[in-house]
Design a protein around this motif. Structure first.
Motif, PDB file in Angstrom:
ATOM      1  N   UNK A 171     166.892  54.270  -6.779  1.00  0.00           N
ATOM      2  CA  UNK A 171     166.634  55.338  -5.816  1.00  0.00           C
ATOM      3  C   UNK A 171     165.527  56.223  -6.366  1.00  0.00           C
ATOM      4  N   UNK A 172     164.860  56.938  -5.484  1.00  0.00           N
ATOM      5  CA  UNK A 172     163.745  57.781  -5.917  1.00  0.00           C
ATOM      6  C   UNK A 172     164.219  58.820  -6.933  1.00  0.00           C
ATOM      7  N   UNK A 173     165.391  59.397  -6.688  1.00  0.00           N
ATOM      8  CA  UNK A 173     165.904  60.415  -7.598  1.00  0.00           C
ATOM      9  C   UNK A 173     166.218  59.809  -8.963  1.00  0.00           C
ATOM     10  N   UNK A 174     166.881  58.649  -8.986  1.00  0.00           N
ATOM     11  CA  UNK A 174     167.210  58.000 -10.260  1.00  0.00           C
ATOM     12  C   UNK A 174     165.937  57.615 -11.011  1.00  0.00           C
ATOM     13  N   UNK A 175     164.950  57.094 -10.308  1.00  0.00           N
ATOM     14  CA  UNK A 175     163.700  56.704 -10.961  1.00  0.00           C
ATOM     15  C   UNK A 175     162.995  57.920 -11.558  1.00  0.00           C
ATOM     16  N   UNK A 176     162.974  59.036 -10.809  1.00  0.00           N
ATOM     17  CA  UNK A 176     162.325  60.244 -11.316  1.00  0.00           C
ATOM     18  C   UNK A 176     163.014  60.806 -12.539  1.00  0.00           C
ATOM     19  N   UNK A 177     164.341  60.838 -12.508  1.00  0.00           N
ATOM     20  CA  UNK A 177     165.085  61.360 -13.653  1.00  0.00           C
ATOM     21  C   UNK A 177     164.931  60.455 -14.873  1.00  0.00           C
ATOM     22  N   UNK A 178     164.963  59.136 -14.661  1.00  0.00           N
ATOM     23  CA  UNK A 178     164.791  58.218 -15.784  1.00  0.00           C
ATOM     24  C   UNK A 178     163.399  58.348 -16.383  1.00  0.00           C
ATOM     25  N   UNK A 179     162.396  58.513 -15.538  1.00  0.00           N
ATOM     26  CA  UNK A 179     161.035  58.682 -16.060  1.00  0.00           C
ATOM     27  C   UNK A 179     160.930  59.935 -16.917  1.00  0.00           C
ATOM     28  N   UNK A 180     161.482  61.049 -16.447  1.00  0.00           N
ATOM     29  CA  UNK A 180     161.415  62.279 -17.229  1.00  0.00           C
ATOM     30  C   UNK A 180     162.127  62.115 -18.568  1.00  0.00           C
ATOM     31  N   UNK A 181     163.250  61.418 -18.569  1.00  0.00           N
ATOM     32  CA  UNK A 181     163.980  61.220 -19.818  1.00  0.00           C
ATOM     33  C   UNK A 181     163.187  60.368 -20.797  1.00  0.00           C
ATOM     34  N   UNK A 227     168.108  63.989 -30.281  1.00  0.00           N
ATOM     35  CA  UNK A 227     168.919  64.369 -29.126  1.00  0.00           C
ATOM     36  C   UNK A 227     168.037  64.929 -28.043  1.00  0.00           C
ATOM     37  N   UNK A 228     168.125  64.353 -26.845  1.00  0.00           N
ATOM     38  CA  UNK A 228     167.353  64.791 -25.702  1.00  0.00           C
ATOM     39  C   UNK A 228     168.316  65.113 -24.580  1.00  0.00           C
ATOM     40  N   UNK A 229     168.223  66.295 -24.079  1.00  0.00           N
ATOM     41  CA  UNK A 229     169.129  66.711 -23.014  1.00  0.00           C
ATOM     42  C   UNK A 229     168.799  65.994 -21.721  1.00  0.00           C
ATOM     43  N   UNK A 230     169.834  65.731 -20.945  1.00  0.00           N
ATOM     44  CA  UNK A 230     169.614  65.120 -19.648  1.00  0.00           C
ATOM     45  C   UNK A 230     168.919  66.119 -18.736  1.00  0.00           C
ATOM     46  N   UNK A 231     168.047  65.668 -17.822  1.00  0.00           N
ATOM     47  CA  UNK A 231     167.425  66.561 -16.876  1.00  0.00           C
ATOM     48  C   UNK A 231     168.479  67.215 -15.999  1.00  0.00           C
TER      49      UNK A 231
END
Length: 431
Positions: free
Chosen positions: A121-131, A146-150
């Motif tokens: 989904x567009x939202x999942x793809x965007x969040x994964x890219x930012x991570x 350690x990287x915080x989730x968006x």
């Protein structure tokens, strides 16, 4: 991946199969049998896609992206995120209609897209890219793992906070009319009409083949217009370059500035009267021949004037002014190798970049930041040895080189030494 992924992947394969079947196949089988053949192949493609989807998945573990795929032949890939160059979010037409997106990762030295994740989904793809970009940046900086989730309310697609440039679609259309393909099209049409009149009548296969050939002539400029439509360039809050473009297939790409290997300034011959030029970025993982290759260097400005080009070059390479870059030509005896276009070659060292220029019909200037140099080579061919000349190559991870052609041999070695010294100083200063 999203459950609709097999249908979208299968649809692309079906289009390729239908395109591969020639007009001659249609005329031999007839419409009914041709449709049955396509239907059987479509069912097979969808079944194959479902099996592939069921056995494909990904995980982000530590600073690696791990992808598993395959049923009979299992394939597991671990992609270190410190090699990540850019992450692109693509939305082909069917993906736009279904609210999905494809995520593509480009890594250092990649001969092809290392990890196409299709589809999310567009939202999942965007969040994964930012991570992934956050992990890559922290890996480069040597910070904590350690990287915080968006945040849950974060935007799915990164948007530019500071717009830098937006193409005028009118200029984009006119620029593609000023191409050799567009100029030769009337000649091709006249030839087809003449052949039709002389033959008196044509078969269906003859007409279809002619139309297909004419479409092939127009394919490249049409593809460029569709690909660069509504091109927008900006920066996000982390100062990364954000590119958004495309009509039938929209693409949203995020490129950290320190990943840019080379900036190329290109003046096509037919654009000079309008005083237009285009800018391209070479990014590690995107090297390859431009025509018809998806792994080419990426655009920075599809078409624009010199004032806009100066501002964009300064934004990508701080401290570099396109209008003040000086180069010197090869020695006069190099005219034996370039009897007509010697004055169009040149090279120069500036405080920040290595500058080279070439091309008589299509002129090109390459700007290579010293910090991106991977190696420096001095090469002599048989004729160059007789003339006391040599060519200096400044290689980058993007696959392209800054090339100072046919310099005096002593000057070539001095230039190579200076490039090596400045590259070391730039990397030490950057760290």
């Amino acid at each position: 991946m999203h459950p609709l992924s097999p249908l979208l992947s299968g649809a692309k394969s079906i289009v390729v199969i239908v395109a591969a079947l020639s007009w001659q196949t249609l005329s031999q089988l007839g419409t009914t049998h041709f449709a049955m053949l396509v239907a059987i192949l479509a069912v097979g493609v969808v079944i194959f896609s479902v099996i592939g989807w069921y056995n494909t998945g990904y995980q982000v573990i530590g600073r690696e992206l791990r992808i598993a795929e395959g049923l009979i032949w299992r394939r597991n890939r671990a992609i270190p995120l410190d090699r990540l160059q850019s992450v692109e979010l693509r939305r082909p037409l069917l993906a736009q209609l279904t609210g999905l997106a494809e995520l593509r990762l480009e890594v250092v030295g990649g001969g092809k897209t290392e990890a196409p994740l299709a589809y999310l989904t567009v939202r999942e793809a965007g969040l994964l890219r930012e991570r992934l970009l956050a992990l890559s940046a922290r890996t480069q900086a040597g910070q904590s793992a350690s990287v915080a989730e968006p945040a849950a309310g974060a935007a799915a697609v990164t948007t530019a906070q500071a717009p830098l440039y937006r193409v005028r679609n009118r200029d984009l259309l006119i620029s593609q009319l000023l191409t050799p393909q567009a100029f030769f099209l009337p000649i091709g049409v006249a030839w087809v009409v003449t052949q039709f009149v002389m033959e008196g009548s044509w078969t269906f296969v003859g007409i279809a083949s002619t139309v297909t050939a004419m479409a092939g002539v127009l394919l490249q400029p049409i593809r460029r217009v569709l690909g660069d439509w509504d091109f927008q360039l900006g920066r996000d809050r982390d100062r990364r370059l954000v590119l958004h473009y495309g009509l039938v297939e929209t693409r949203n790409q995020v490129v950290p500035p320190f990943r840019v290997q080379t900036v190329r300034v290109i003046w096509p011959f037919l654009w000079r009267k309008a005083r237009w030029l285009n800018l391209r970025l070479d990014i590690a993982g995107y090297s390859g021949p431009e025509p018809g290759d998806d792994k080419n260097s990426d655009r920075l400005m599809p078409v624009g004037d010199i004032a806009t080009a100066r501002s964009l070059v300064a934004a990508v390479l701080p401290g570099v002014d396109l209008a003040t870059l000086a180069t010197s030509p090869p020695p006069a005896r190099a005219r034996w190798l370039h009897p007509i276009g010697l004055r169009f070659y040149g090279a120069g060292l500036t405080p920040d970049v290595f500058v080279t220029r070439q091309g008589r019909v299509t002129r090109e200037v390459s700007l290579v930041p010293y910090a991106r140099l991977q190696s420096v080579r001095v090469v002599q061919g048989p004729l160059q040895r007789r003339l006391g000349l040599a060519t200096v190559y400044a290689d980058t991870a993007g696959g392209r080189s800054g090339v100072a052609r046919d310099r005096d041999l002593a000057e070539a070695w001095a230039l190579a030494e200076q490039l090596a010294v400045r590259a070391r100083a730039a990397r030490v200063g950057g760290s």
